[in-house]
Write an enzyme that holds these catalytic residues in place. Structure first.
Site, PDB file in Angstrom:
ATOM      1  CG  ASP A 138      31.349  52.622  33.610  1.00 29.10           C
ATOM      2  OD1 ASP A 138      32.454  52.296  34.077  1.00 29.10           O
ATOM      3  OD2 ASP A 138      30.878  52.142  32.567  1.00 29.10           O
ATOM      4  CD  GLU A 180      38.257  54.338  35.437  1.00 24.25           C
ATOM      5  OE1 GLU A 180      37.745  53.363  35.982  1.00 24.25           O
ATOM      6  OE2 GLU A 180      37.711  54.982  34.535  1.00 24.25           O
ATOM      7  CG  ASP A 190      34.587  47.196  30.502  1.00 25.64           C
ATOM      8  OD1 ASP A 190      33.760  47.107  31.415  1.00 25.64           O
ATOM      9  OD2 ASP A 190      34.609  48.128  29.691  1.00 25.64           O
TER      10      ASP A 190
END
Length: 606
Positions: A223, A226, A291
């Protein structure tokens, strides 16, 4: 993935991981302009005769995705989050007791932290007060056929017990002076960002993974890659921040895949990672859409996302089924999202603040949603074969209509229905309270998967919908293999197979290949440890002929004999064969097919 597809039969891939932009005819309708802050200007121009072949060309360029472990095709329990070992055990047992199949449980931030006041991000070790016996827990889950997946992030908090060592070894992204560049506005506290372009940083980070793999952890959730919190003054060994930002998640997936090759060369990798670049699929990256809001708008956005990712040869894109955040519990939305999820590459309900597990929904919703969990498992042989076709031929699991059907370009914008493999056309219900849906059927003959009703394609049809169904169609001449009911994929029985065939006079010949292996060994097909069952149908002037050919090599669990129940839909009245049972246009023929042998079954009118 900076990959741009033209309806004129070509595509352009900009092989550059820097921050950039694309102006597709906005400033000048005759010009497509692509630019970035990097000096690298590598382009690939691809051309082919059809969109389907063009897609395969791009797959040959960027690579295909290795086969997933079989369990990754099943239901994954996930939420933010299971806070203790007791809670994880209890909720899993409740799901199993209610008769829902479960193949994996995913543990979020709580596995290494206490909660919002103390996440301990970067420790990457079990928080003992909440998880007193993690190795035994993982083993107990495995005995039930359930795998354990752990979340990880590339940020190390200054308060973590791991920070000083990583800082001393210079494993973080730096500032212009070469010192650790602290990300000061990170959600969880001040943190360093691991420089995953640096081999020694990868070696250091890997030690935490290996420890847990040896404890029995079967998969990973990456997670914030990016990277989530990011500043232009971050410097990596591969370049300045803006020059390499879009490659960070890609190199994270590469690191884990390379280490699996080194330390676990026989084991298939499963790595959820929402960040990546063209080619990340080579490293067994399974991205999700982040999300997403728990709204109808959030749900509706998932189809163009899924199909655009497929067009860029990222075959396992998916979403948090049911929606992740923001809005309150919505039972109808939950049902519709999970119905769609059956025909997704990954089936993973996930949420915060409201339950993701169906057992916490009303009895009326559970009666409707449970058959879709079961359908997901029935379709395991079909879906597993899709995974093989992606690995071998670069075919997408999900595809927009124009990729597989000859459509006028005016219809290329259809993104609320899609192909699932070659046989299924799926049109999810995307509006609250929707009673009817209009959808386009490509040329040919189609059957409603749930009712058996026959339709001629090459036009729009109106379908009434209720909460129990979504529009799903099967193309005439399709073979659909289905498995018997199972608790999870660990109980998959390859010896008994139900193969549905949709007959129509318009189809003179069709064929299908079913792939199987042990579900866990990396490179099974290349090693010859697989089974391939080829099905051929021929509509001859006086008879229907089904030819089955079983071939392949030895592997753990290969059935010496396959009992195949051929279920023939839309069979005309008057056709008979030995052992044929026919009712309401559906006939069943049972065939015994030993391994590496063939069978010819003939059906004649009498």
């Amino acid at each position: 993935v900076p990959h741009f597809i033209s309806s004129s039969g070509y595509s352009v891939f900009y092989d550059n991981g820097a921050i950039g932009y694309a102006d597709i005819g906005k400033t000048d309708s005759t010009v497509m302009e692509i630019a970035s802050g990097s000096s690298q200007k590598s382009f690939f121009f691809l051309y082919n005769s059809s969109q389907n072949e063009l897609h395969k060309s791009f797959a040959r360029l960027t690579g295909t995705q290795p086969m997933p472990p079989r369990w990754a095709m099943g239901n994954m329990m996930s939420r933010f989050g299971y806070q203790t070992e007791k809670e994880a055990r209890g909720k899993l047992d409740s799901m199993l007791a209610a008769g829902y199949p479960v193949d994996a449980i995913i543990l979020d931030l709580y596995w290494f932290g206490l909660g919002p006041a103390n996440w301990m991000m970067g420790d990457l070790d079990w928080y003992a007060p909440s998880w007193p016996t993690p190795v035994k827990m993982i083993s107990d889950f495995q005995k039930k056929g359930v795998q354990t997946i752990l979340i990880t992030e590339p940020y190390i908090l200054e308060t973590s017990k791991s920070f000083a060592e990583a800082d001393q070894k210079r494993l973080f992204a730096t500032d212009s002076a070469g010192k650790t560049n602290i990300v000061k506005d990170f959600f969880f506290g001040r943190a360093g960002l691991i420089d995953l372009f640096k081999p020694e940083a990868c070696d250091w980070y890997w030690q935490f993974y290996k420890k847990q793999i040896d404890n029995g952890v079967a998969g990973w959730w990456g997670d914030l890659g990016e990277p989530e919190k990011y500043h232009d003054d971050l410097t990596f060994v591969a370049g300045k921040g803006p020059e390499v930002k879009n490659l960070y998640g890609h190199y994270w997936s590469k690191m884990i895949a390379d280490k699996y090759d080194q330390f676990y060369p026989e084991k298939r990798l499963f790595h959820l990672n929402r960040a990546g670049f063209a080619g990340s699929q080579r490293y067994s990256s399974y991205p999700w859409s982040g999300d997403v809001s728990r709204t109808w708008g959030g749900f509706k956005a998932q189809l163009p996302n899924l199909l655009s990712m497929s067009l860029s040869n990222v075959p396992y894109a998916h979403s948090d089924l049911g929606g992740f955040c923001a809005e309150p519990k919505n039972e109808e939305l939950y049902l519709r999202w999970l119905q769609f999820g059956v025909f997704n590459p990954v089936f993973r309900p996930h949420s915060e603040k409201v339950p993701s597990e169906p057992i916490y929904y009303s009895d009326s919703i559970q009666k409707l949603v449970k058959p879709y969990f079961e359908l997901r498992y029935k379709l395991l042989p079909y879906n597993y074969t899709l995974a093989w076709r992606q690995e071998q031929f670069g075919e997408p699991l999900a595809a927009p209509l124009f990729l597989k059907a000859d459509l006028p370009k005016t219809l290329w914008g259809i993104f609320d229905e899609y192909f699932w493999g070659d046989a299924f056309l799926v049109a999810p219900v995307l509006e609250a309270g929707q009673k009817e849906k209009s959808l386009f059927l490509p040329n040919g003959v189609w059957f409603d998967f749930f009712t058996g009703e026959r339709f001629m394609g090459n036009g729009y049809v109106q379908r009434k919908v209720d909460l129990a169904t979504i529009p799903v169609f099967v193309k005439a001449g399709s073979f659909i293999p289905m498995a018997q009911p199972m608790a999870n994929t660990a109980a998959y029985d390859p010896s008994v197979l139900e193969v549905h065939f949709w007959f129509d006079y318009s189809v003179k010949q069709s064929n299908y290949s079913l792939y199987d292996d042990d579900g866990k060994t990396k490179g099974s097909f290349a090693k010859g440890k697989y089974e391939l069952i080829n099905f051929t149908f021929s509509n001859q002037s006086d008879q229907l002929v089904f030819t089955l050919e079983n071939k392949g090599g030895e592997f753990e669990g290969r059935a010496p004999v396959r009992t195949i129940k051929m279920v023939i839909h839309n069979l005309p009245k008057g056709y008979r064969t030995n052992g044929l049972k026919s009712e309401n246009g559906v006939a069943v023929v049972e065939i015994q097919l030993p391994k590496n042998q063939s069978n010819i079954t003939t059906i004649k009118p009498q």
